[in-house]
Design an enzyme around this catalytic site. Sequence first.
Site, PDB file in Angstrom:
ATOM      1  CD  GLU A  47      -5.902 -12.126   3.371  1.00 22.47           C
ATOM      2  OE1 GLU A  47      -5.732 -10.971   3.605  1.00 22.47           O
ATOM      3  OE2 GLU A  47      -6.635 -12.317   2.528  1.00 22.47           O
ATOM      4  CG  ASP A  96      -7.429 -10.717   6.908  1.00 23.23           C
ATOM      5  OD1 ASP A  96      -6.668  -9.464   7.194  1.00 23.23           O
ATOM      6  OD2 ASP A  96      -8.421 -10.371   6.351  1.00 23.23           O
ATOM      7  CE  LYS A 107      -3.699  -2.333   2.254  1.00 17.94           C
ATOM      8  NZ  LYS A 107      -4.521  -2.689   3.332  1.00 17.94           N
ATOM      9  CE  LYS A 126      -3.300  -9.810   0.039  1.00 13.29           C
ATOM     10  NZ  LYS A 126      -3.697  -8.397   0.687  1.00 13.29           N
TER      11      LYS A 126
END
Lengths: 283, 283, 283, 283, 283, 283
Positions: A196, A217, A134, A166
């Site tokens: 994840e 997560d 990010k 993911k």
Amino acid sequence: MIADIVLDDIVRRALMEDLQGGDLTTEATVAPDTRAVARATAKSDLVVCGADVFACVFLTVDPGLRVEALVEDGERAEAGTPVWTVEGKARSILLGERTALNFVQRMSGIATQARRYVDALPAGCRTRVTDTRKTTPGLRALERYAVRCGGAYNHRDALGAGVLIKDNHIEAAGGIEPAIRRAQERAPHTVRIEIEVESLAGLDEALAAGADIVMLDNFADSELVTALERTRGRAIVEVSGGITLDRIERLGELGVDVISVGALTHSVRSADIALDIERLGGA
Amino acid sequence: MIADIVLDDIVRRALMEDLQGGDLTTEATVAPDTRAVARATAKSDLVVCGADVFACVFLTVDPGLRVEALVEDGERAEAGTPVWTVEGKARSILLGERTALNFVQRMSGIATQARRYVDALPAGCRTRVTDTRKTTPGLRALERYAVRCGGAYNHRDALGAGVLIKDNHIEAAGGIEPAIRRAQERAPHTVRIEIEVESLAGLDEALAAGADIVMLDNFADSELVTALERTRGRAIVEVSGGITLDRIERLGELGVDVISVGALTHSVRSADIALDIERLGGA
Amino acid sequence: MIADIVLDDIVRRALMEDLQGGDLTTEATVAPDTRAVARATAKSDLVVCGADVFACVFLTVDPGLRVEALVEDGERAEAGTPVWTVEGKARSILLGERTALNFVQRMSGIATQARRYVDALPAGCRTRVTDTRKTTPGLRALERYAVRCGGAYNHRDALGAGVLIKDNHIEAAGGIEPAIRRAQERAPHTVRIEIEVESLAGLDEALAAGADIVMLDNFADSELVTALERTRGRAIVEVSGGITLDRIERLGELGVDVISVGALTHSVRSADIALDIERLGGA
Amino acid sequence: MIADIVLDDIVRRALMEDLQGGDLTTEATVAPDTRAVARATAKSDLVVCGADVFACVFLTVDPGLRVEALVEDGERAEAGTPVWTVEGKARSILLGERTALNFVQRMSGIATQARRYVDALPAGCRTRVTDTRKTTPGLRALERYAVRCGGAYNHRDALGAGVLIKDNHIEAAGGIEPAIRRAQERAPHTVRIEIEVESLAGLDEALAAGADIVMLDNFADSELVTALERTRGRAIVEVSGGITLDRIERLGELGVDVISVGALTHSVRSADIALDIERLGGA
Amino acid sequence: MIADIVLDDIVRRALMEDLQGGDLTTEATVAPDTRAVARATAKSDLVVCGADVFACVFLTVDPGLRVEALVEDGERAEAGTPVWTVEGKARSILLGERTALNFVQRMSGIATQARRYVDALPAGCRTRVTDTRKTTPGLRALERYAVRCGGAYNHRDALGAGVLIKDNHIEAAGGIEPAIRRAQERAPHTVRIEIEVESLAGLDEALAAGADIVMLDNFADSELVTALERTRGRAIVEVSGGITLDRIERLGELGVDVISVGALTHSVRSADIALDIERLGGA
Amino acid sequence: MIADIVLDDIVRRALMEDLQGGDLTTEATVAPDTRAVARATAKSDLVVCGADVFACVFLTVDPGLRVEALVEDGERAEAGTPVWTVEGKARSILLGERTALNFVQRMSGIATQARRYVDALPAGCRTRVTDTRKTTPGLRALERYAVRCGGAYNHRDALGAGVLIKDNHIEAAGGIEPAIRRAQERAPHTVRIEIEVESLAGLDEALAAGADIVMLDNFADSELVTALERTRGRAIVEVSGGITLDRIERLGELGVDVISVGALTHSVRSADIALDIERLGGA
């Protein structure tokens, strides 16, 4: 360390953005032979970051400028501390000023924020705080470096530098096990397979399939305890998802291996650094 | 409005940063013919910004994707509102996901912050809140657009697009009067001459010399009242320097023309926008 | 899979190299409205590679061309097999012809060579043949893809995508143990720590320090047996250094995990593919 | 001679490919102030090529490095001969090592191969061996230079630098005569008109139309004799098409003017050059 | 014919120059859905040139625009003739307007000027008028195309596309004969060897050495007659040096092969072409 | 003043255009160690412009060259005056010669033409002559600088640097008043609002709406007198539209503020500057 060639590419682009049409003010008001020295000073406490970028901006504008770093990247500077200086033609300094500051304020802001997260860990704890992808588009190399200057760590650099499966990949692959298996079959042996998971059941499946890193997560602390017990020794444990500063200490105490924090780069307050220019007179 | 050619240039560069080495995870786990639809949803209240960038990222990755905007740029979206969708090959969506989010979270973050400042002005007040050149290197066009989406205004775009005489220029020129005079003599007639002053004495000198815009830097409110009286009708009054949100209302009541706020772009919290991908099955 | 944006960047550059000054011959001798179809045909047995690049070259020259792949990347084609076709303006086909062939001959040459190495492994063996960073400057993404099409695997993509400690790093770090320790301390947790060793003593030290991958450089077969015994279960075993085709079977039988082969990309015989153009007449 | 600006452009791109994500290994294991000297040594007999590229890679990584060429481009070096050295920061040398070698191994490989073809010509013979446009996309300038270093010659550089009428152009133009005529009418007077012919009849037609160069494609030796008799003095005779090393001598004896050989660049074995780095200690 | 990829590269750069900071006027005053049609009309007699560039500018700004050419490149248009049209979003047309006109006015100006020179030649004469390398930096491909549209010819494109030995090369080589000999020995066989001579003695030396083209620089008409007699059949005769329009006819009568005229591109009056935009109303 | 980074970008591109394929002539005829000095000399009276570009071209080709300016930009040079010199390797000088001349001949041509217009103004008059956006695509920064060197002024640099409402904007906005109002509402406060009017009625409407600059397009002198009376003190008066040199004096006498002249850049006769190279002998 940022490779010069990467730095140069980013800096040129930034300068073109500001200088493409010239500098109306400086050309009109500052004589070509006026010389000056400028000091970049911390206006609040911060972790210093950006010596190479600061130098690169000014030397790209004018290779005749002389740049000096008074504080090394990664060190703390109290408000009032002079950090870098640049000396030479006043016009050149004025052309690069805003661009240089835009870079180093952001980088020092990231380093300062990263340091805050790292300092929140319990003493002696081996938990890593890492960044994520990010980052600001176009500035990833600089921001990852700033994260390291703040004492935190980098996650994978880009989509080609690591495997992170993911939920969307899991769904597309038809489950955790097939997703991990395919990644094991195809990804370079040089990278660890990370996945994840959003529940203990998912964790069990991932561990059974041989995941190298499990990213938990949005696990609650209680779930984390269980997850860590089940995982210990079988995979690296990374926690992720809306991590705030005040949760860091507890995560460190729990003994997670890695805490990945998007906020290290996506929501940064620029560090307050000012550039004061002093005229030295004509050549 | 951002010119497509500018957008394209920024987006390509950002994508290269993430995709230069391919996407190990997606290539390994997602079959080429899997199709999906993804919805970008606001996770907290925000001002939407970035439709064109969102589309550009995905269409650059794969011109066969179909992108739709459900909320227009500049509108508010409450938490839970779907904002944009993209549909097509799952691989393509996954390749563009992070880059697209990095752009629109930042842009919506800026628009949301700008709106907050604008909303703090007294009703009916004609004061403008503007950005500064404290933008992220390489992203100025996007950030200025986001500022406008939030209802605020742009200051000059770059060093060649306006005259702003700061203390360093004043010193180099030998004073306020000669600095203004030189700028009047040399700058294009299409731009206004703006000068930064730090005292009422400086203001008087600037007005006497014919400045078109006076930027009052770090003036206390009491000084501002005097400054506004002296200036009214003779120049545009801009205030600047560490402007915080809670001072905006008072500045609006005083009737300043322009408040320039570096924090609109240099210290932004990314808006919380998530992309949820739903598999549609193979072709 | 090669990201379109990476492909596009490479192809544009290659075309500029050939077309910057126009095409004297085609402009003089071929009328603008002449149409043609061209068939790319394997002139010897090969593993096909380059459908996307073939298409990208011609569609970059002229988006109005129609390109079709008759054989999928990674499949074998016997001499005489038509592989791809392109149809449209004869001028456009002639402009792209040489550049397209230069790409696909090289890529198919690499895929064919990779397949030869992979086929030399004993049946059922799980040993991987991988490439190295000895790729053609500027074409790494294409060549790594070709390696995968030939059934081999990729090593790390670039210096930022993996840790590989070579003798120079060991010397600089003051030994194997400190080199591995520093890499463990600093490298992202997403990558495995690989180290090159040149002796059994070095191997022992690397294993003791916790290396994830050991690259056995120029080990004789007898040493390899010992090395594999000591390593099994503790690290991934990669062999490297002047690997020739006739040694692959033996290495597979010994059960090494990875054989990295520079020759997959640094010494390639271009595959023999010809483009035969048939005139279709004017529009 | 390769223009610096062309070199710089190619080298930057190659370095970005490898360094975009930094160098995990070097940053972790090598201290910033460690200094080293590296020697590039021929590991087998070769014709040296690449001094400027070798220097450009390292000086682009770090202008503070000192590079020296011990053998001039175009000279032979026996196995064991040191060819170039670079001295300075160990980190910088390690960052550039692979990229530099990838360039010079290829270039020296081409020069060595070219020399082999040239040496196969009979003594005193004036026949030229030339390259073709079958070069590696993006590296044409370097490869053409390497061909010259090997004692061979260049054919036209690009589609805009010469006229070469191939069968497709002939068909599109409606025959040999109209194709040549149109080229004569339209191409710059600075280039010779070359045409590819596949039979003696075609040759006659080409000569009658005034071709400056006739390229005899895949002619048997017997046909060549006839062709040369008919052509002598009327045009330059170039032979082409699957030329192998063992046919060169005979072609030279026949007295053809030019032999163009795609294999000079499209199927090259990289020359074996190693870079040995010796640590010099910290600054 | 200009290769699309070359065109695209030039046009993007030009648009960035004008649009980097957006378009303040259009964004403020024109609604996004307003549609318009614009007609480019010749305001004086001219030779039309630039259809592809005109289209490329507008389609790069907005692929949704529809562009049409009413007069083909190379044809004459009288004052008042509509030449090209573009229709679609008014904003897009306004963004591209100035850039498109800057290109086509220059190109049509060159074509018109070239036509004037060509028309000055005696009827039936085979003398060529050519351009030189005195083109506008960055626009050579466009200007050479414009020269062809005007009925004139191109000289060599660039330094790598032809040999032209000037006085400085002669001096450096130690005389006309060695300069020509070296060029014959080293230059590709695909180009003719051209040499500039400044006297009849120089001409004799050049012819004796086997020059393919002799460029007679600043020869008086009387010298030209002698030069042509001596050269006829032995080399192509090019005259050069301050050629003005009124000397063209005489040079044609003398029978020189080539007249190279720098003024074709270095001193051009832009053709007068206006773009009239008519609003079509909102979508 | 042109920012180095802008200059560098333009110069590299121009050099690539000419040097991409090498320099056949220089490499063949000039030995690598030959040294030379070259003098750029005015061949007719001109206003000098281009010192930085001249230096940049040669130093980009070879940083080892030594460049000197004998006359400053903006000064007049009579025919025969040496203006700049460059000394160093003969090869490097020959590689840069044509590109350097193409730049400085154009720039000096513009400066000379601009000076002619400025000199046509009555003595003591404060009217400005300005350029327009009718510049050569890709060279705007250089041409605007040349205009300033000739004593004239710049208009807005690009579409994002100023507001100029033309008839098309007026039509799209629904009239003069709404067009001006929207621009006032949305454009940065740093730019003046300029509007083009074609009649006295339009002028009145523009003044009433508060235009800062009125551009009187193609007004006859008699209308101008009236327009100036009505405008004086309320707006800056700019005249435009087919301005020729012989009308300048009268416009100055009338007291218009600004005369914008497209011909300053769109129709320029290159200044006559020659580069004479003298050999200095080998190193």
